[in-house]
Enzyme design. Structure first.
Site, mmCIF file in Angstrom:
data_model
loop_
_atom_site.group_PDB
_atom_site.id
_atom_site.type_symbol
_atom_site.label_atom_id
_atom_site.label_comp_id
_atom_site.label_asym_id
_atom_site.label_seq_id
_atom_site.Cartn_x
_atom_site.Cartn_y
_atom_site.Cartn_z
ATOM 1 N N HIS A 1 0.510 -2.223 1.583
ATOM 2 C CA HIS A 1 0.891 -0.786 2.263
ATOM 3 C C HIS A 1 -0.083 0.239 1.833
ATOM 4 O O HIS A 1 -1.054 0.214 0.110
ATOM 5 C CB HIS A 1 2.729 -0.528 1.375
ATOM 6 N N LYS B 1 2.899 3.879 -1.770
ATOM 7 C CA LYS B 1 4.053 3.215 -2.059
ATOM 8 C C LYS B 1 5.110 3.023 -3.352
ATOM 9 O O LYS B 1 4.114 2.713 -4.157
ATOM 10 C CB LYS B 1 4.117 2.026 -1.078
#
Length: 259
Positions: free
Chosen positions: A149, A153
């Site tokens: 990601h 995040k």
């Protein structure tokens, strides 16, 4: 259907708000963000729907059927509980719930006979990846998960990776991968361990949301990969969930349960 979008100043919230505006049968009834009071100019948003800085104020002032919530993980449990207690169907895409919290919210929704959904991922391809991985685990029990990601995040591993591991565990139970006497020369080198399923989290700029489920067998390997390149990829699943929860009487964990 009157829909509230929480966290509308965030990227997922903005995408959700525009989906509601464009979706036939959905009415954007309110927008909530805890940073709304600090924003310099909200005039463009205020032309679309009433803007509030808290869900308490929004639900006190507006009639809401469904709340789409992509808030920060530390507010997700409180928000979901508040929606249920006030007769609003939650559709929550925030991750970070504990298993106990999910069970508590399910029980609360059943008592209220109120439908809702918590989904670690609303992308249809992601849900299919999880279902396929569960099926493959029946035949290939040795598996590791690599989730990748963007570097903004906050939680690791991702909710999608956790959900994938849970589905694999339901199918195959405990099973250790790797050599029984292996030793990490650096702590964490083998990743998190969920009932023998190793989960590795990558956080880098330039990424969005990606996951690889890697299976290995004698003389063979199976790779299942899913990529979400834009936030619009989640919107079909969000819309499906909004439609579903209005006719449901319980909180569901995972979009795969309604496909």
């Amino acid at each position: 259907m009157k829909v509230l979008v929480t966290g509308f100043l965030g990227r997922m919230g903005q995408t959700s708000a525009h989906m509601v505006l464009d979706h036939e049968g959905f009415d954007l009834a309110a927008l909530v963000d805890i940073k709304a009071d600090q924003a310099e100019d909200l005039s463009a948003w205020e032309e679309l729907a009433p803007v509030y800085s808290s869900i308490e104020e929004a639900l006190d002032k507006e009639a809401i059927d469904v709340a789409i919530d992509f808030c920060q993980p530390d507010a997700a449990y409180y928000n979901t509980r508040y929606y249920i207690e006030h007769g609003v169907h939650p559709v929550v895409g925030t991750t970070g719930f504990s298993a106990d919290q999910i069970e508590e919210l399910k029980k609360l929704s059943q008592e209220a006979k109120l439908g809702g959904m918590i989904a670690p991922n609303f992308a249809i391809s992601s849900v299919l990846m999880q279902v396929f991985a569960q099926q493959a685990a029946k035949y290939l029990p040795d598996v590791e998960i690599i989730e990748m990601h963007h570097n903004q995040k906050l939680d690791a591993p991702s909710g999608t990776a956790q959900k994938t591991a849970e589905l694999i565990y339901e199918e195959r139970g405990d099973h250790a991968s790797g050599h029984p006497d292996e030793k990490e020369q650096m702590a964490g080198a083998r990743g998190a361990d969920f009932h023998g399923i190793r989960i590795h989290s990558v956080r880098l700029p330039g990424l969005n949301s990606h996951q690889v489920v890697q299976f290995g067998g004698t003389g063979e390997a199976l790779t299942i990969r899913q990529d979400s390149f834009t936030r619009e990829s989640y919107m079909k699943g969000v819309a499906m969930a909004v439609d579903h929860v209005m006719a449901s009487q319980e909180l569901i964990y995972g979009l795969e349960n309604i496909l």
